[in-house]
Scaffold this active site. Structure first.
Site, PDB file in Angstrom:
ATOM      1  N   LYS A 280       0.852  -1.189   0.000  1.00 31.54           N
ATOM      2  CA  LYS A 280       0.000   0.000   0.000  1.00 31.54           C
ATOM      3  C   LYS A 280       0.889   1.240   0.000  1.00 31.54           C
ATOM      4  O   LYS A 280       1.882   1.288   0.713  1.00 31.54           O
ATOM      5  CB  LYS A 280      -0.881  -0.026   1.252  1.00 31.54           C
ATOM      6  CG  LYS A 280      -2.267   0.518   1.075  1.00 31.54           C
ATOM      7  CD  LYS A 280      -3.158   0.108   2.235  1.00 31.54           C
ATOM      8  CE  LYS A 280      -4.514   0.780   2.116  1.00 31.54           C
ATOM      9  NZ  LYS A 280      -5.519   0.209   2.989  1.00 31.54           N
ATOM     10  N   GLU A 367     -19.897  -6.048  10.071  1.00 29.63           N
ATOM     11  CA  GLU A 367     -20.895  -5.272  10.809  1.00 29.63           C
ATOM     12  C   GLU A 367     -21.968  -6.170  11.419  1.00 29.63           C
ATOM     13  O   GLU A 367     -22.460  -5.904  12.521  1.00 29.63           O
ATOM     14  CB  GLU A 367     -21.544  -4.237   9.876  1.00 29.63           C
ATOM     15  CG  GLU A 367     -20.630  -3.082   9.477  1.00 29.63           C
ATOM     16  CD  GLU A 367     -19.638  -3.405   8.364  1.00 29.63           C
ATOM     17  OE1 GLU A 367     -19.736  -4.511   7.772  1.00 29.63           O
ATOM     18  OE2 GLU A 367     -18.763  -2.566   8.082  1.00 29.63           O
ATOM     19  N   ARG A 395     -25.709  -2.653   6.782  1.00 30.28           N
ATOM     20  CA  ARG A 395     -25.407  -4.082   6.673  1.00 30.28           C
ATOM     21  C   ARG A 395     -26.007  -4.884   7.828  1.00 30.28           C
ATOM     22  O   ARG A 395     -26.272  -6.069   7.683  1.00 30.28           O
ATOM     23  CB  ARG A 395     -23.887  -4.284   6.756  1.00 30.28           C
ATOM     24  CG  ARG A 395     -23.135  -4.076   5.487  1.00 30.28           C
ATOM     25  CD  ARG A 395     -23.050  -5.372   4.709  1.00 30.28           C
ATOM     26  NE  ARG A 395     -22.701  -5.105   3.336  1.00 30.28           N
ATOM     27  CZ  ARG A 395     -21.484  -5.201   2.837  1.00 30.28           C
ATOM     28  NH1 ARG A 395     -20.488  -5.590   3.603  1.00 30.28           N
ATOM     29  NH2 ARG A 395     -21.254  -4.934   1.580  1.00 30.28           N
TER      30      ARG A 395
HETATM   31  C1  LIG Z   1     -19.223  -2.692   4.630  1.00 28.55           C
HETATM   32  C2  LIG Z   1     -18.054  -1.761   4.781  1.00 28.55           C
HETATM   33  N1  LIG Z   1     -17.503  -1.579   6.001  1.00 28.55           N
HETATM   34  C3  LIG Z   1     -16.453  -0.748   6.147  1.00 28.55           C
HETATM   35  C4  LIG Z   1     -15.932  -0.098   5.080  1.00 28.55           C
HETATM   36  C5  LIG Z   1     -14.802   0.905   5.273  1.00 28.55           C
HETATM   37  N2  LIG Z   1     -13.604   0.492   4.521  1.00 28.55           N
HETATM   38  C6  LIG Z   1     -13.241   1.068   3.378  1.00 28.55           C
HETATM   39  S1  LIG Z   1     -11.873   0.425   2.735  1.00 28.55           S
HETATM   40  C7  LIG Z   1     -11.710  -0.647   4.015  1.00 28.55           C
HETATM   41  C8  LIG Z   1     -10.565  -1.575   4.065  1.00 28.55           C
HETATM   42  C9  LIG Z   1     -10.423  -2.395   2.858  1.00 28.55           C
HETATM   43  O1  LIG Z   1      -9.249  -3.116   2.958  1.00 28.55           O
HETATM   44  P1  LIG Z   1      -8.735  -3.953   1.737  1.00 28.55           P
HETATM   45  O2  LIG Z   1      -9.884  -4.676   1.136  1.00 28.55           O
HETATM   46  O3  LIG Z   1      -7.607  -4.785   2.194  1.00 28.55           O
HETATM   47  O4  LIG Z   1      -8.276  -2.880   0.694  1.00 28.55           O
HETATM   48  P2  LIG Z   1      -6.959  -1.959   0.706  1.00 28.55           P
HETATM   49  O5  LIG Z   1      -7.448  -0.575   1.000  1.00 28.55           O
HETATM   50  O6  LIG Z   1      -6.031  -2.448   1.764  1.00 28.55           O
HETATM   51  O7  LIG Z   1      -6.401  -2.064  -0.642  1.00 28.55           O
HETATM   52  C10 LIG Z   1     -12.738  -0.479   4.937  1.00 28.55           C
HETATM   53  C11 LIG Z   1     -12.905  -1.219   6.193  1.00 28.55           C
HETATM   54  C12 LIG Z   1     -16.539  -0.303   3.823  1.00 28.55           C
HETATM   55  N3  LIG Z   1     -16.113   0.325   2.721  1.00 28.55           N
HETATM   56  N4  LIG Z   1     -17.578  -1.144   3.700  1.00 28.55           N
END
Ligand SMILES: Cc1ncc(C[n+]2csc(CCOP(=O)(O)OP(=O)(O)O)c2C)c(N)n1
Length: 633
Positions: A280, A367, A395
């Site tokens: 990242k 969630e 959710r």
């Molecule tokens: C249902 C839901 N809960 C929380 C989030 C907040 N959120 C946005 S990105 C993220 C993390 C995603 O991590 P990853 O899939 O590993 O992607 P990366 O950003 O590390 O590439 C979260 C928890 C969301 N978008 N959707």
């Protein structure tokens, strides 16, 4: 290369790896410079430059379908599909969306914003393909964080069983929005350090072929030994057992590695999981060295120093105020436990986590589990504080209804980012929670006017022992009011008159109080006296105060930064109907029956007509002396 001139990804087909390396460097420079002005999801996008380029080179979008999970990492895809020139409008009103958008490009085949939906969407597309008899590749790109979401696991379970042709790209950067958590995360950690699975698998096949074929008991034993050996040596077993061919781990910043594995995946029948390791923030030092998720998504920043441009606010953030008040109370009450579904940083729970590590649970992007776990805690006389954004609480509708409300459990839900959130747009606006919680029996729903009332409401929620209670609060910072030293409780269902008036009354709460007071002030100059009520309990309504208003017979204006359908104003109308007081004039202001796109909150409020000018205008129409507009006027 001039990235703004890119029309579609076809140009990649003829490029050598060396040329692609140069292109990657150009893309990174472009992203770093462009996002320094607009802000956005810099970390996730810098991490997927090579992966996105490689996908577009090996496959043929839009025939082949990329489904970007969460979608915040789709900027490189947007660039390669001809949207570079619009990047200076990213996440702004009427500008380029920060997430995939089907009406923006034929290459955006799946809209996201909430996590962990890509595999289910991909399963649907694969099923449609097979029914129709077409031959496109389906490629969900899911992060290791998004893989912690229950939906993703439900989909893995189904896809593996159906044996659908699809290539799941697991973009593993070890981070969620904050550091990733969970047993799957630990398992992926083991895979990352293990050797290439395909190599081990091929070696084993070779070895097994050399074991002479024998019959009877010996053959069965040999089979068992083969299986045990596989378990010992092959690390992708979890995915293999789920019905996927596991490939990887692959260096997500090496074109050579990516091409070799993507081509292999292309030829493999059935579902494939390609485990790609990325970094990242790759290529921009402040983002690359970030360990806590500060660079996941940012506002504008100074490129040379990595400092954020935003001035530090004088008032506490809402999330901080709520979490810190809970923390203060947790010192006195050992039953208080905090739960976050993957948002410890956004919900400002780091302080609580540090002080009470054994009473803090980051459950991953889960969630539903978070809400039901809170219910479980409450059955054991604990006091769970579920910190959750309004949009993500969607959710957990059934868990709040079926597990928390139906069992009438003492769970405190802190509904963060309630109201319009701005740049993240449609998928993130926190405008539905009132409508989907107001009808839940036992639920108390409130919203404070400022951070001082906010801290008292947190205390009220923690002291409340009659069932679930939720407090919604907006994104951003408080108003900067003085905080009382002593915490109080606020009587449940009590409203507060903020400004007296006898000609009409505005019932509103939270962020819209300001425009109500301003409009009342304006009307004062026209000789009209408008009362403004802080309707801080959205449920239950202050029936005593409402009955007084009904006795006066004055017109009512309700204002809410939430959807009108099923909202607070609707509940006032229902009350009037039930009291046979339908003759009383009522107007409702709020969010219309549509999804509200991205843009600054002010621009969006202007578009919706939630401004002090519109409030004043609506009041003028409503006041007794003025003839009412509408049918017959
Ligand atoms: C249902 C839901 N809960 C929380 C989030 C907040 N959120 C946005 S990105 C993220 C993390 C995603 O991590 P990853 O899939 O590993 O992607 P990366 O950003 O590390 O590439 C979260 C928890 C969301 N978008 N959707």
């Amino acid at each position: 290369m001039d990235l703004l001139s890119i029309k579609n990804p076809a140009f990649l087909k003829g490029m050598s790896n060396a040329e692609l390396e140069e292109l990657s460097a150009d893309i990174r420079t472009f992203l770093i410079e462009s996002l320094a002005n607009s802000g956005g999801h810099i970390g996730p996008n810098l991490g997927v430059v090579e992966l996105t380029v490689a996908l577009h080179k090996v496959f043929d979008s839009p025939k082949d379908k990329f489904l970007w999970d969460v979608g915040h990492q789709s900027y490189v895809h947007k660039l390669l599909t001809g949207r570079g020139a619009e990047f200076d409008t990213l996440r702004q009103y009427k500008g380029l969306c920060g997430f995939p958008k089907r009406n923006e490009s034929e290459h955006d085949v799946w809209e996201t914003g909430h996590s962990s939906t890509s595999l289910s969407g991909a399963m649907g597309m694969a099923a449609a393909r097979d029914i129709k008899g077409t031959d496109e590749y389906i490629l969900p790109v899911i992060g290791d964080g998004a893989l912690t979401g229950g939906m993703a696991l439900e989909a893995l379970n189904h896809i593996g069983d159906e044996k659908k042709d699809m290539i799941v790209i697991l973009n593993d950067n070890e981070m969620s929005i904050a550091p990733n958590v969970g047993a799957i995360h630990t398992m992926l950690g083991r895979l990352r350090t293990a050797g290439k699975y395909q190599w081990v698998k091929d070696e084993l096949e070779y070895l097994f072929k050399r074991i002479p074929a024998v019959g009877g008991k010996l053959a069965a034993t040999a089979e068992r030994i083969k299986d045990s050996l596989k378990y010992l040596l092959v690390s992708g077993m979890f995915f293999e057992e789920m019905g996927f061919t596991y490939l990887g781990p692959v260096d997500g910043h090496s074109y050579e590695d990516l091409f070799e594995n993507l081509e292999y995946a292309k030829k493999t029948k059935g579902p494939v999981l390609l485990h790609v390791i990325t970094k990242k923030g790759k290529g921009y030092k402040p983002a690359e060295s970030d360990k806590i998720g500060t660079w996941h998504g940012t506002g504008p920043y100074k490129i040379d120093t990595g400092d954020f441009v935003k001035p530090t606010a004088a008032a506490p953030s809402w999330s901080g105020l709520v979490s810190e008040t809970v923390r203060k109370l947790a010192r006195e009450d050992e039953r208080i436990v905090a739960i976050t579904p993957a948002m410890p940083v956004g919900s400002k729970l780091e302080g609580f986590a540090k002080e009470f590590p054994e009473r803090m649970f980051d459950v991953g992007i889960a969630e539903q589990h978070a809400a039901t776990m809170a219910a479980g805690l409450a059955t054991q006389d604990m006091k769970p504080f579920l910190a959750i954004y309004s949009t993500f609480l969607q959710r957990a509708y059934d868990q709040v209804l079926h597990d928390i409300c139906r069992q009438n459990l003492n769970v405190f839900i802190g509904i963060d980012r309630a109201g319009l959130v701005g740049a993240d747009g449609e998928t993130h606006q926190g405008v539905f929670d009132i409508a989907f919680m107001r009808h839940m029996p036992n639920m108390v729903l409130m919203m404070p006017k400022d951070e001082n009332e906010g801290q008292h409401m947190v205390n009220t929620a923690i002291q409340y022992n009659d069932g679930p209670i939720a407090m919604r609060f907006p994104r951003g910072n408080g108003l900067g009011v003085k905080l009382d030293e002593q915490l109080k409780t606020i009587p449940i269902g009590s409203w507060e008159v903020l400004r007296p008036g006898k000609d009409a009354v505005i019932l509103t709460f939270g962020t819209t109080i300001k425009m109500a007071l301003q409009a009342a002030e304006e009307l004062q100059k026209e000789g009209k006296s408008v009362r403004v009520v802080n309707a801080r309990f959205i449920k239950p309504l202050d029936e005593g105060m409402l009955n007084e208003i009904l006795a006066e017979g004055i017109p009512i204006l309700t204002i809410e930064e939430a959807v009108l359908q099923g909202g607070f104003g609707s509940s006032v109308l229902e009350y009037l109907h039930d009291k046979k007081a339908s003759h009383i004039k009522v107007e409702r202001m709020g969010i219309p029956d549509e999804f509200i796109e991205h843009g600054s909150v002010d621009a969006l409020l202007e578009e919706i007509g939630l401004t002090k000018t519109q409030v004043a205008e609506t009041l003028r129409d409503l006041l007794p002396s003025a003839p009412r507009k509408g049918i017959g006027s």
